[in-house]
Design an enzyme around this catalytic site. Structure first.
Site, PDB file in Angstrom:
ATOM      1  N   ASN A 212      38.441  41.748  37.297  1.00 35.10           N
ATOM      2  CA  ASN A 212      38.844  41.474  38.976  1.00 35.10           C
ATOM      3  C   ASN A 212      40.081  40.340  38.683  1.00 35.10           C
ATOM      4  O   ASN A 212      39.663  39.428  38.700  1.00 35.10           O
ATOM      5  CB  ASN A 212      37.229  40.879  38.973  1.00 35.10           C
ATOM      6  CG  ASN A 212      37.868  41.122  41.169  1.00 35.10           C
ATOM      7  OD1 ASN A 212      39.377  41.308  41.863  1.00 35.10           O
ATOM      8  ND2 ASN A 212      36.630  40.801  41.999  1.00 35.10           N
TER       9      ASN A 212
ATOM     10  N   HIS B 187      32.371  44.151  47.155  1.00 40.04           N
ATOM     11  CA  HIS B 187      32.313  42.533  46.171  1.00 40.04           C
ATOM     12  C   HIS B 187      31.714  41.879  47.275  1.00 40.04           C
ATOM     13  O   HIS B 187      31.915  41.790  48.432  1.00 40.04           O
ATOM     14  CB  HIS B 187      33.649  42.629  45.276  1.00 40.04           C
ATOM     15  CG  HIS B 187      33.499  41.760  44.500  1.00 40.04           C
ATOM     16  ND1 HIS B 187      33.449  40.542  44.999  1.00 40.04           N
ATOM     17  CD2 HIS B 187      33.251  41.400  43.181  1.00 40.04           C
ATOM     18  CE1 HIS B 187      33.579  39.379  43.907  1.00 40.04           C
ATOM     19  NE2 HIS B 187      33.907  40.155  42.995  1.00 40.04           N
TER      20      HIS B 187
ATOM     21  N   GLU C 114      26.335  40.729  41.049  1.00 40.32           N
ATOM     22  CA  GLU C 114      26.747  40.116  40.448  1.00 40.32           C
ATOM     23  C   GLU C 114      25.945  38.379  41.582  1.00 40.32           C
ATOM     24  O   GLU C 114      26.174  38.877  42.740  1.00 40.32           O
ATOM     25  CB  GLU C 114      28.244  39.534  41.083  1.00 40.32           C
ATOM     26  CG  GLU C 114      28.896  40.707  40.080  1.00 40.32           C
ATOM     27  CD  GLU C 114      31.075  40.342  40.632  1.00 40.32           C
ATOM     28  OE1 GLU C 114      31.203  40.023  41.943  1.00 40.32           O
ATOM     29  OE2 GLU C 114      31.119  40.211  39.671  1.00 40.32           O
TER      30      GLU C 114
ATOM     31  N   ILE D  26      29.217  33.447  40.642  1.00 35.72           N
ATOM     32  CA  ILE D  26      30.501  33.758  40.671  1.00 35.72           C
ATOM     33  C   ILE D  26      31.413  32.361  41.036  1.00 35.72           C
ATOM     34  O   ILE D  26      31.557  31.358  41.633  1.00 35.72           O
ATOM     35  CB  ILE D  26      30.920  34.899  41.716  1.00 35.72           C
ATOM     36  CG1 ILE D  26      30.334  36.142  41.455  1.00 35.72           C
ATOM     37  CG2 ILE D  26      32.370  35.163  42.620  1.00 35.72           C
ATOM     38  CD1 ILE D  26      31.010  36.712  42.525  1.00 35.72           C
TER      39      ILE D  26
ATOM     40  N   GLY E 125      30.470  34.552  36.563  1.00 37.24           N
ATOM     41  CA  GLY E 125      30.426  32.638  35.450  1.00 37.24           C
ATOM     42  C   GLY E 125      30.311  34.072  34.008  1.00 37.24           C
ATOM     43  O   GLY E 125      30.451  33.102  32.790  1.00 37.24           O
TER      44      GLY E 125
ATOM     45  N   ALA F  53      36.152  37.480  35.974  1.00 30.22           N
ATOM     46  CA  ALA F  53      37.874  37.262  37.181  1.00 30.22           C
ATOM     47  C   ALA F  53      37.749  35.577  36.210  1.00 30.22           C
ATOM     48  O   ALA F  53      38.526  35.972  35.440  1.00 30.22           O
ATOM     49  CB  ALA F  53      37.380  37.467  38.349  1.00 30.22           C
ATOM     50  N   SER F  54      37.369  34.560  36.773  1.00 32.64           N
ATOM     51  CA  SER F  54      38.467  33.366  36.828  1.00 32.64           C
ATOM     52  C   SER F  54      38.688  33.621  35.159  1.00 32.64           C
ATOM     53  O   SER F  54      39.035  33.171  33.954  1.00 32.64           O
ATOM     54  CB  SER F  54      37.493  32.557  37.666  1.00 32.64           C
ATOM     55  OG  SER F  54      36.247  32.540  36.857  1.00 32.64           O
TER      56      SER F  54
HETATM   57  O1  G3P Z   1      34.364  40.501  40.321  1.00 33.65           O
HETATM   58  C1  G3P Z   1      34.258  39.903  39.449  1.00 33.65           C
HETATM   59  C2  G3P Z   1      33.522  38.258  39.737  1.00 33.65           C
HETATM   60  O2  G3P Z   1      33.201  38.683  40.860  1.00 33.65           O
HETATM   61  C3  G3P Z   1      33.517  37.458  39.221  1.00 33.65           C
HETATM   62  O3  G3P Z   1      33.923  36.113  39.420  1.00 33.65           O
HETATM   63  O4  G3P Z   1      35.421  34.482  38.081  1.00 33.65           O
HETATM   64  O5  G3P Z   1      32.399  34.445  37.964  1.00 33.65           O
HETATM   65  O6  G3P Z   1      33.928  35.783  36.508  1.00 33.65           O
HETATM   66  P1  G3P Z   1      34.093  35.168  38.012  1.00 33.65           P
END
Ligand code: G3P
Length: 216
Positions: free
Chosen positions: A6, A90, A138, A143, A174, A195-196
């Site tokens: 994402n 989301h 999630e 997150i 995470g 994502a991150s």
């Molecule tokens: O859609 C995936 C996202 O919400 C997860 O974020 O940065 O924890 O990988 P992250």
């Protein structure tokens, strides 16, 4: 194992940089024979889907019909731009349950896939009734953090699996390492939403390769 990256609205996931990142994701998908898809901003769908072969998803769609509506992103528009589906609900763009149901219906009516996100197993159970193609659990509090859901709250994955009636379950929040991924798949998840850990990595190609590489 399905891996959806994402891009969110991170600078590294926007515009020309989003295209560079999309090409990296495609390179890793081809080299590792991995099922990788990307969820990009609406403004980038057309450009990116014209330059990469991996599936491109919208991060959100609005449940409106075509017509006199201003400033929305409806399923017909993301399809025409080249998306194969969309994330729905989301936790950073939450929707009422009735809207989630209608959005999934609208996506399916257009042959688009739905990846329905939920913050808790109980919400997951309600959303699973609408038969999305994939569900993603999630926990919002994890997150963007460094501790993955599979390490911090593994029970959430097993509780979700029991409540989604066999719909493939992704887990996110995470996720940064192969250990996070292995733990999630060992618990029964069919994939990850990340994502991150990839988008903001100094070396996204190296991180993504580690996440999707099958054991040698
Ligand atoms: O859609 C995936 C996202 O919400 C997860 O974020 O940065 O924890 O990988 P992250």
């Amino acid at each position: 194992m399905i891996c959806i990256i994402n891009f969110k609205t991170y600078p590294a996931g926007t515009g020309k940089k989003a295209l560079q990142l999309a090409r990296i994701c495609e390179r890793v998908a081809k080299r590792e024979h991995a099922n990788i898809a990307i969820a990009v901003q609406a403004t980038d769908i057309r450009m990116i889907s014209q330059h990469v072969e991996i599936p491109v998803l919208a991060q959100h769609v609005d449940d409106l019909e075509q017509g006199a509506h201003t400033g929305w992103a409806i399923p017909e528009a993301i399809k025409e731009a080249g998306a194969i589906g969309s994330l729905v609900n989301h936790s950073e763009h939450p929707l009422p349950l009735a809207t989630i149901k209608e959005t999934i219906k609208r996506l399916h009516a257009l042959g688009l896939i739905s990846v329905a996100c939920a913050p808790t197993p109980s919400m997951e159970a309600k959303i699973a009734k609408f038969k999305p193609d994939l569900v993603a659990i999630e926990p919002p509090e994890l997150i963007g953090g460094k501790i993955s859901v599979s390490q911090a709250e593994p029970q959430i994955i097993t509780q979700s699996l029991r409540r989604v009636n066999g719909i493939p379950l992704l887990c996110g929040a995470g996720i940064h390492t192969k250990r996070d991924v292995s733990k999630a798949t060992q618990l029964g998840a069919q994939g990850i939403l990340v994502a991150s850990g990839v988008v903001n990595a100094k070396n996204p190609e190296k991180v993504l390769t580690q996440l999707v590489r099958r054991r040698v």
